[in-house]
Design an enzyme around this catalytic site. Structure first.
Site, short mmCIF file in Angstrom:
data_model
loop_
_atom_site.label_atom_id
_atom_site.label_comp_id
_atom_site.label_asym_id
_atom_site.label_seq_id
_atom_site.Cartn_x
_atom_site.Cartn_y
_atom_site.Cartn_z
N SER A 136 1.39 -7.47 -27.08
CA SER A 136 -0.02 -7.71 -27.37
C SER A 136 -0.89 -6.56 -26.88
O SER A 136 -1.87 -6.18 -27.52
CB SER A 136 -0.48 -9.03 -26.75
OG SER A 136 -0.43 -9.00 -25.34
N ALA A 177 6.06 -10.53 -24.63
CA ALA A 177 4.88 -10.88 -25.44
C ALA A 177 3.63 -10.18 -24.91
O ALA A 177 2.80 -9.71 -25.69
CB ALA A 177 4.68 -12.39 -25.43
N TYR A 178 3.51 -10.11 -23.59
CA TYR A 178 2.36 -9.43 -22.99
C TYR A 178 2.32 -7.97 -23.40
O TYR A 178 1.30 -7.45 -23.86
CB TYR A 178 2.44 -9.55 -21.46
CG TYR A 178 1.45 -8.69 -20.72
CD1 TYR A 178 0.16 -9.14 -20.49
CD2 TYR A 178 1.81 -7.43 -20.24
CE1 TYR A 178 -0.77 -8.35 -19.80
CE2 TYR A 178 0.90 -6.64 -19.56
CZ TYR A 178 -0.37 -7.10 -19.33
OH TYR A 178 -1.29 -6.31 -18.66
N ALA A 179 3.45 -7.27 -23.27
CA ALA A 179 3.51 -5.85 -23.60
C ALA A 179 3.22 -5.62 -25.08
O ALA A 179 2.50 -4.68 -25.46
CB ALA A 179 4.88 -5.28 -23.24
N ASP A 193 -2.45 -1.43 -20.89
CA ASP A 193 -1.48 -1.48 -19.79
C ASP A 193 -0.43 -0.40 -20.01
O ASP A 193 -0.12 -0.07 -21.16
CB ASP A 193 -0.82 -2.86 -19.73
CG ASP A 193 -0.08 -3.11 -18.42
OD1 ASP A 193 0.94 -2.42 -18.17
OD2 ASP A 193 -0.49 -3.99 -17.65
#
Length: 244
Positions: A156, A152-154, A140
């Site tokens: 990971s 947390a998304y970024a 991403d």
């Protein structure tokens, strides 16, 4: 599709970009296998096209191991593994930050790591007989910038990009390992005009090019013979728009 056709595994292939890649590679003559977490009506079209669909929950280690075991039992080699499975959780909507972080790391890091480790020999065998095979990680744009709303998304996805470097080194020269890092490729049907206008202004090119942009990036990596350990940014110049 003939069982003799080269097999490509696409995780999270039930919808959006994963589904588009599955259909395109099926048309290209590959034996496509997709994993899905939730059974959706869109899967019927994939099955009608001869695409194999396998249930897998990538937030659960046992489900990941079960998928690896199945692939090793049923295949002698694999042409490629495309890691597209993803989940988009936000600190703005989740209250249990520890659980959310663990889930993001399991889906985006542990699952690709374990699959690459346990199925690497299948890729190596294809590479030995046919020159090269591929691992493609779908990351991403925010992996390189961070995100205040999706921390947390970024994080990971950034870890997944780092796996690209390590596995490119570990599996060379028979397996190429690269990442594709998209920004906005397509909108959801529920996205309103105000949101769309604001989102398009975040890149220099100010378009949402659609799923075909991701499909062609995957095809490029599969056809390349001299690219490994790289991150292809599909962001329309968004990194420059942020700096301006």
């Amino acid at each position: 599709m003939s069982s003799d056709s080269p097999a490509i595994v696409i995780t999270g292939g039930a919808q959006r970009l994963g589904r588009a890649v599955a259909l395109a590679l099926n048309e290209d003559g590959y034996n496509v296998i997709v994993t899905y977490r939730t059974d959706r009506p869109e899967l019927a079209q994939l099955r009608e096209q001869g695409i194999e669909t396998l249930h897998a929950n990538f937030s659960d280690h046992e489900s990941i191991y079960a998928l690896c075991d199945k692939l090793n039992r049923e295949h002698d080699q694999l042409r490629a593994i495309i890691h597209n499975a993803s989940e988009w959780l936000s600190e703005q909507t989740e209250n249990d930050y520890g659980e959310m972080l663990e889930r993001m790391l399991t889906v985006h890091v542990a699952a690709p790591y374990l699959i690459n480790q346990h199925c690497g020999d299948l890729l190596q065998r294809y590479g030995e007989h046919n020159g090269q095979s591929d691992i493609i990680h779908l990351t991403d744009f925010v992996a390189g910038t961070g995100s205040a709303k999706h921390i947390a998304y970024a994080a990971s996805k950034a870890a997944l990009e780092n796996l690209t470097l390590s596995f490119a080194t570990k599996l060379a020269p028979r397996v190429k390992v690269n990442s594709i890092a998209p920004a906005l490729l397509m909108f959801n049907s529920e996205d309103g005009p105000e949101y769309r206008e604001k989102s398009l202004k975040k890149s220099l090119l100010r378009i949402a090019p659609g799923e075909s942009e991701g499909v062609e990036a995957v095809r490029y990596l599969l056809h390349s013979r001299f690219l490994t350990g790289k991150i292809i940014a599909l962001d329309g110049g968004r990194h420059l728009a942020r700096a301006s």
